[in-house]
Design a protein around this motif. Structure first.
Motif, PDB file in Angstrom:
ATOM      1  N   LYS A 152       1.125  -1.448  -0.402  1.00 48.67           N
ATOM      2  CA  LYS A 152       0.301   0.121  -0.180  1.00 48.67           C
ATOM      3  C   LYS A 152       0.025   1.041  -0.074  1.00 48.67           C
ATOM      4  N   ARG A 153       2.196   1.453   0.931  1.00 49.70           N
ATOM      5  CA  ARG A 153       2.736   2.223   0.647  1.00 49.70           C
ATOM      6  C   ARG A 153       3.345   2.583  -0.757  1.00 49.70           C
ATOM      7  N   GLU A 190       2.247   2.050  -3.166  1.00 45.67           N
ATOM      8  CA  GLU A 190       1.997   2.073  -4.225  1.00 45.67           C
ATOM      9  C   GLU A 190       1.422   3.919  -4.355  1.00 45.67           C
TER      10      GLU A 190
END
Length: 238
Positions: free
Chosen positions: A208-209, A211
């Motif tokens: 997620k980070r 992205e």
């Protein structure tokens, strides 16, 4: 007026609580002494501790495939607390930084515990793994806690916090670096960190980070694009 030293509330063993409090105070003073910029300050240490706590909990609740690893809480949290004490980026000529082993012994830690923490902290860094991968993977086999501390530290280098730290570090260098150097650092290091995560929890969080990093870099490039070109310059005349 005396400053109150707050100790992170973490599940360390009762026999290590006093030691953790004392070492935390030492690390806080060291990281905020003025030799470190705010990309590598005590707040960074606290976030790494928090990341390590989250990873540790998730790894126990949802272990990945393969043999279940037995992680020692005390080893994880002391290593996360001390992982930046020997950071080469902040060593200065004529200034001797204490090693992790000496710090722990001076605060009353058992010798074997201090030896274990010295080895783990030595192998946390990205540059160490890149230059000496065989040594790092040998340590990971003997000390699985290293995987959690590595992932916890690397998570703080990506995502929104990672962007802020990247530009803070660049701004603290002398001479200052242009903003575009920060974006170049994404490709040089930060976008590679997801692939170096060792734990299942670390990999999920890093995805997620990462992205976010890619979205930020794309948006930066769009906003930095100029609406004009440049004429050829003329040579300076003496």
């Amino acid at each position: 007026m005396a400053t109150t030293i707050r100790t992170p509330r973490l599940p360390v063993s009762p026999e290590f609580e006093t030691l953790f409090s004392k070492v935390n105070e030492y690390v806080r003073d060291f990281m905020d002494s003025g030799d470190h910029d705010n990309s590598h300050d005590y707040d960074h240490i606290v976030r790494v501790l928090s990341n390590a706590n989250m990873i540790l909990q998730q790894e126990r609740q949802h272990p990945g495939p393969g043999p279940v690893r037995a992680y020692d809480n005390d080893t994880v949290f002391f290593a996360a607390l001390l992982h930046d004490m020997e950071d080469y980026k902040y060593t200065h000529p004529g200034k001797q930084h204490e090693c992790v082993y000496d710090i722990l012994l001076s605060h009353g830690a058992p010798i074997e515990f201090a030896e274990k923490l010295q080895v783990i902290c030595r192998d946390v860094g990205f540059s160490v793994e890149r230059s000496q991968p065989a040594r790092v993977y040998a340590t990971l086999r003997r000390r699985p806690e290293l995987a959690i501390v590595q992932d916890a530290d690397r998570l703080d280098a990506i995502g929104a916090i990672g962007v802020a730290r990247c530009f803070a570090f660049g701004g603290a260098r002398r001479p200052p670096r242009p903003l575009s150097d920060g974006i170049n650092h994404f490709a040089e290091k930060l976008l590679k960190l997801e692939g170096l995560m060792k734990t299942c929890a670390g990999k999920r969080m890093a995805k997620k980070r990462t992205e976010f990093l890619m979205h930020f870099a794309n948006q930066f490039e769009k906003e930095a694009m100029l609406s004009f070109g440049f004429d050829e310059g003329h040579p300076d005349l003496d």
